[in-house]
Design a protein around this motif. Structure first.
Motif, PDB file in Angstrom:
ATOM      1  N   ILE A 177       0.787  -1.233   0.000  1.00  0.00           N
ATOM      2  CA  ILE A 177       0.000   0.000   0.000  1.00  0.00           C
ATOM      3  C   ILE A 177       0.821   1.286   0.000  1.00  0.00           C
ATOM      4  CG2 ILE A 177      -2.166  -0.866   0.938  1.00  0.00           C
ATOM      5  CD1 ILE A 177      -1.163  -0.216   3.727  1.00  0.00           C
ATOM      6  N   ALA A 178       1.987   1.284   0.631  1.00  0.00           N
ATOM      7  CA  ALA A 178       2.749   2.531   0.762  1.00  0.00           C
ATOM      8  C   ALA A 178       3.138   3.124  -0.587  1.00  0.00           C
ATOM      9  CB  ALA A 178       3.995   2.313   1.612  1.00  0.00           C
ATOM     10  N   MET A 179       3.415   2.274  -1.575  1.00  0.00           N
ATOM     11  CA  MET A 179       3.885   2.747  -2.874  1.00  0.00           C
ATOM     12  C   MET A 179       2.802   2.724  -3.945  1.00  0.00           C
ATOM     13  SD  MET A 179       6.898   3.534  -1.986  1.00  0.00           S
ATOM     14  CE  MET A 179       7.734   3.916  -3.520  1.00  0.00           C
ATOM     15  N   LEU A 180       1.535   2.634  -3.531  1.00  0.00           N
ATOM     16  CA  LEU A 180       0.434   2.576  -4.489  1.00  0.00           C
ATOM     17  C   LEU A 180      -0.338   3.888  -4.578  1.00  0.00           C
ATOM     18  CD1 LEU A 180      -1.037  -1.000  -3.798  1.00  0.00           C
ATOM     19  CD2 LEU A 180       0.449  -0.277  -5.679  1.00  0.00           C
ATOM     20  N   GLY A 181       0.135   4.922  -3.919  1.00  0.00           N
ATOM     21  CA  GLY A 181      -0.589   6.184  -3.917  1.00  0.00           C
ATOM     22  C   GLY A 181      -0.653   6.842  -5.289  1.00  0.00           C
ATOM     23  N   ASP A 182      -1.755   7.547  -5.547  1.00  0.00           N
ATOM     24  CA  ASP A 182      -1.818   8.383  -6.750  1.00  0.00           C
ATOM     25  C   ASP A 182      -0.760   9.480  -6.654  1.00  0.00           C
ATOM     26  OD1 ASP A 182      -4.151   7.125  -7.964  1.00  0.00           O
ATOM     27  OD2 ASP A 182      -5.261   7.950  -6.274  1.00  0.00           O
ATOM     28  N   VAL A 183      -0.537   9.946  -5.428  1.00  0.00           N
ATOM     29  CA  VAL A 183       0.580  10.849  -5.134  1.00  0.00           C
ATOM     30  C   VAL A 183       1.320  10.270  -3.936  1.00  0.00           C
ATOM     31  CG1 VAL A 183       1.278  13.175  -4.473  1.00  0.00           C
ATOM     32  CG2 VAL A 183      -0.704  12.859  -5.968  1.00  0.00           C
ATOM     33  N   ILE A 184       2.634  10.131  -4.069  1.00  0.00           N
ATOM     34  CA  ILE A 184       3.455   9.582  -2.983  1.00  0.00           C
ATOM     35  C   ILE A 184       4.363  10.687  -2.459  1.00  0.00           C
ATOM     36  CG2 ILE A 184       5.109   7.816  -2.303  1.00  0.00           C
ATOM     37  CD1 ILE A 184       4.121   6.121  -4.638  1.00  0.00           C
ATOM     38  N   ILE A 185       4.164  11.031  -1.199  1.00  0.00           N
ATOM     39  CA  ILE A 185       4.926  12.085  -0.539  1.00  0.00           C
ATOM     40  C   ILE A 185       5.831  11.446   0.506  1.00  0.00           C
ATOM     41  CG2 ILE A 185       4.752  14.205   0.841  1.00  0.00           C
ATOM     42  CD1 ILE A 185       1.883  14.495  -0.206  1.00  0.00           C
ATOM     43  N   LEU A 199      13.483  10.109  -4.623  1.00  0.00           N
ATOM     44  CA  LEU A 199      12.920  11.156  -5.471  1.00  0.00           C
ATOM     45  C   LEU A 199      13.738  11.321  -6.749  1.00  0.00           C
ATOM     46  CD1 LEU A 199      10.864  13.475  -5.853  1.00  0.00           C
ATOM     47  CD2 LEU A 199      12.483  14.964  -4.651  1.00  0.00           C
ATOM     48  N   GLU A 200      15.045  11.298  -6.607  1.00  0.00           N
ATOM     49  CA  GLU A 200      15.938  11.443  -7.754  1.00  0.00           C
ATOM     50  C   GLU A 200      15.755  10.310  -8.760  1.00  0.00           C
ATOM     51  OE1 GLU A 200      20.776  11.588  -8.618  1.00  0.00           O
ATOM     52  OE2 GLU A 200      20.008  11.818  -6.580  1.00  0.00           O
ATOM     53  N   HIS A 201      15.389   9.125  -8.265  1.00  0.00           N
ATOM     54  CA  HIS A 201      15.245   7.961  -9.135  1.00  0.00           C
ATOM     55  C   HIS A 201      13.782   7.646  -9.466  1.00  0.00           C
ATOM     56  CE1 HIS A 201      19.386   7.516  -7.764  1.00  0.00           C
ATOM     57  NE2 HIS A 201      19.587   6.736  -8.814  1.00  0.00           N
ATOM     58  N   GLY A 202      12.887   8.572  -9.194  1.00  0.00           N
ATOM     59  CA  GLY A 202      11.511   8.449  -9.645  1.00  0.00           C
ATOM     60  C   GLY A 202      10.615   7.524  -8.855  1.00  0.00           C
ATOM     61  N   MET A 203      11.015   7.156  -7.625  1.00  0.00           N
ATOM     62  CA  MET A 203      10.203   6.245  -6.829  1.00  0.00           C
ATOM     63  C   MET A 203       9.098   6.960  -6.058  1.00  0.00           C
ATOM     64  SD  MET A 203      11.287   3.168  -7.338  1.00  0.00           S
ATOM     65  CE  MET A 203      10.655   2.254  -5.949  1.00  0.00           C
ATOM     66  N   ILE A 204       9.282   8.242  -5.778  1.00  0.00           N
ATOM     67  CA  ILE A 204       8.266   9.031  -5.087  1.00  0.00           C
ATOM     68  C   ILE A 204       8.041  10.322  -5.870  1.00  0.00           C
ATOM     69  CG2 ILE A 204       8.815   8.052  -2.825  1.00  0.00           C
ATOM     70  CD1 ILE A 204      10.378  10.558  -2.183  1.00  0.00           C
ATOM     71  N   ASP A 205       6.966  11.032  -5.529  1.00  0.00           N
ATOM     72  CA  ASP A 205       6.593  12.218  -6.292  1.00  0.00           C
ATOM     73  C   ASP A 205       7.131  13.519  -5.712  1.00  0.00           C
ATOM     74  OD1 ASP A 205       4.917  10.924  -8.315  1.00  0.00           O
ATOM     75  OD2 ASP A 205       3.619  10.432  -6.625  1.00  0.00           O
ATOM     76  N   MET A 206       7.215  13.599  -4.405  1.00  0.00           N
ATOM     77  CA  MET A 206       7.700  14.843  -3.796  1.00  0.00           C
ATOM     78  C   MET A 206       8.151  14.609  -2.371  1.00  0.00           C
ATOM     79  SD  MET A 206       4.122  16.928  -3.064  1.00  0.00           S
ATOM     80  CE  MET A 206       3.464  16.715  -4.716  1.00  0.00           C
ATOM     81  N   ILE A 207       9.012  15.512  -1.902  1.00  0.00           N
ATOM     82  CA  ILE A 207       9.430  15.540  -0.504  1.00  0.00           C
ATOM     83  C   ILE A 207       8.891  16.830   0.092  1.00  0.00           C
ATOM     84  CG2 ILE A 207      11.398  15.684   1.077  1.00  0.00           C
ATOM     85  CD1 ILE A 207      13.010  14.090  -0.987  1.00  0.00           C
ATOM     86  N   VAL A 208       8.188  16.707   1.200  1.00  0.00           N
ATOM     87  CA  VAL A 208       7.539  17.868   1.807  1.00  0.00           C
ATOM     88  C   VAL A 208       7.936  17.949   3.273  1.00  0.00           C
ATOM     89  CG1 VAL A 208       5.350  19.010   2.312  1.00  0.00           C
ATOM     90  CG2 VAL A 208       5.599  17.657   0.214  1.00  0.00           C
ATOM     91  N   GLU A 209       8.387  19.119   3.699  1.00  0.00           N
ATOM     92  CA  GLU A 209       8.709  19.325   5.100  1.00  0.00           C
ATOM     93  C   GLU A 209       7.449  19.273   5.955  1.00  0.00           C
ATOM     94  OE1 GLU A 209      10.984  22.804   5.802  1.00  0.00           O
ATOM     95  OE2 GLU A 209      12.622  22.205   4.473  1.00  0.00           O
ATOM     96  N   ARG A 210       7.619  18.859   7.185  1.00  0.00           N
ATOM     97  CA  ARG A 210       6.486  18.658   8.082  1.00  0.00           C
ATOM     98  C   ARG A 210       5.642  19.920   8.258  1.00  0.00           C
ATOM     99  NH1 ARG A 210       8.435  15.356  12.984  1.00  0.00           N
ATOM    100  NH2 ARG A 210       8.328  13.697  11.423  1.00  0.00           N
ATOM    101  N   LYS A 211       6.275  21.071   8.337  1.00  0.00           N
ATOM    102  CA  LYS A 211       5.529  22.311   8.562  1.00  0.00           C
ATOM    103  C   LYS A 211       4.677  22.697   7.355  1.00  0.00           C
ATOM    104  CE  LYS A 211       9.568  25.074   7.211  1.00  0.00           C
ATOM    105  NZ  LYS A 211      10.577  26.073   7.685  1.00  0.00           N
TER     106      LYS A 211
END
Length: 278
Positions: free
Chosen positions: A211-219, A253-265
Motif C-alpha cells: 500500500i505505501a507505494m500505491l498512492g496516486d501521489v506519494i509524498i 525522489l531522484e530515481h523516480g520512486m516518489i513524487d515529492m518531498i515535503v517538510e512537516r511544517k
C-alpha cells in the motif's frame, strides 16, 4: 614533598548523572549530532542541524494534518488474535498485551475521518511504537474498512506509513494483508477516488511492497528511510557497495520512486492543495 594530594574517590562517591539532564538531549538518527530536545520539539520534531524529521506519535500526526477538533476515530476496539499460537521468547498474546499497555492502542493502525482545510478526508495512520508499526491481520482489516467507508462517502484516503513491514508472529496471514490492502486501493482507483500516501521514517518491508507505494501521489518526509530489505541485506545479496544515502527519500525522489518531498511544517498545506485539486 608533594604540593598537593589527590583525593581518591570510590565509585559510590561519584554523583549519579541526572536522568533529567540525559532526557534534555537527543541524538539525531541522520547526522548523529546531539541536539537539544526542546529545540527539536519547538521545530515540529525536526533536527535543527540536518532537517531530519524525527518520528512522531499518531496523535501528533493527526494534530499536524487534521483541522482542530474534527477527527473521529473508527474501529478502535479491533485487536489481534493468535491464530498460529506463536511463541518465541514469549507468546504473541503476551507481546500484544504488553504493547497495548505501553501505547494505549489496540493495534498498529489508527483509522478515522476528519477535515483538512475544511475538506472531508479518510485517514489511516501507522503507529510505529506498536510493534514497529508491523502489518498484521488487524492492520489489513482496518485499512480495508477505512477504504469501504471512503467509497461509501466518496472521500479521498490519506495513508501515513511508519512501519517495519509484515508482522512475523502472524506468518502467512500477515503476508496476505499485502494483497488484501492492495485490492482495496484498486477499488479506490476504479471509483476515481484519490489515494495519497505519506511515507515517514522508517517505511520498510511488506508495507513498502504494497500500500505505501500505491498512492496516486506519494509524498515523503525529508531524510526518511524507505525500502524493502535493509541495506546490509542488499549488500550481502548483490555483493556490491550501495550508493551514498541509498534508501533515503532524496535518493528515491531522484530515481523516480516518489513524487515529492515535503517538510512537516508544509505538509498540511500541501495535502489540502492536493485534495482540493483532485
Amino acid at each position: 614533598m608533594a604540593w598537593f594530594k589527590k583525593q581518591k574517590t570510590t565509585g559510590s562517591e561519584v554523583p549519579p548523572r541526572s536522568k533529567g539532564a540525559e532526557g534534555m538531549w537527543l541524538k539525531c538518527n541522520h547526522c548523529r549530532e546531539i541536539v537539544y530536545r526542546k529545540e527539536v520539539d519547538r521545530n515540529n520534531k525536526v533536527c535543527p542541524k540536518c532537517d531530519y524529521h524525527f518520528p512522531i506519535s499518531v496523535m501528533e500526526r493527526i494534530a499536524l494534518l487534521v483541522d482542530l477538533g474534527t477527527f473521529k476515530e473508527w474501529d478502535a476496539e479491533l485487536e489481534a488474535k493468535d491464530p498460529l499460537n506463536f511463541h518465541d521468547t514469549k507468546s504473541y498474546r503476551d507481546r500484544v498485551k504488553a504493547q497495548q499497555e505501553k501505547t494505549g492502542r489496540k493495534d498498529a493502525l489508527m483509522i478515522g475521518e476528519g477535515l483538512v482545510d475544511g475538506q472531508p478526508v479518510v485517514f489511516c495512520v501507522f503507529d510505529f511504537s506498536f510493534m514497529g508499526g508491523s502489518m498484521g491481520s488487524v492492520v489489513g482489516e482496518k485499512f480495508c474498512r477505512a477504504v469501504d467507508r471512503a467509497l461509501e462517502k466518496k472521500r479521498p484516503v490519506v495513508l501515513v506509513t511508519a512501519s517495519g513491514g509484515a508482522r512475523m508472529q502472524e506468518g502467512i496471514l500477515s503476508l496476505m494483508q499485502m494483497a488484501k490492502t492492495s485490492t482495496a486501493v484498486a477499488k479506490l482507483g476504479e471509483s476515481k477516488l484519490p489515494f495519497i500516501s505519506i511515507l515517514a521514517d522508517p517505511t520498510f518491508g511488506g508495507v513498502t511492497a504494497s500500500i505505501a507505494m500505491l498512492g496516486d501521489v506519494i509524498i515523503a518526509e525529508p531524510k526518511a528511510l524507505i525500502g524493502f530489505a535493509g541495506p546490509r541485506v542488499i549488500e550481502q545479496t548483490i555483493k556490491q557497495q550501495l550508493p551514498d544515502q541509498f534508501q533515503r527519500a532524496e535518493f528515491l525522489l531522484e530515481h523516480g520512486m516518489i513524487d515529492m518531498i515535503v517538510e512537516r511544517k508544509q505538509l498540511k498545506e500541501t495535502l489540502g492543495t492536493l485534495v482540493a485539486h483532485f
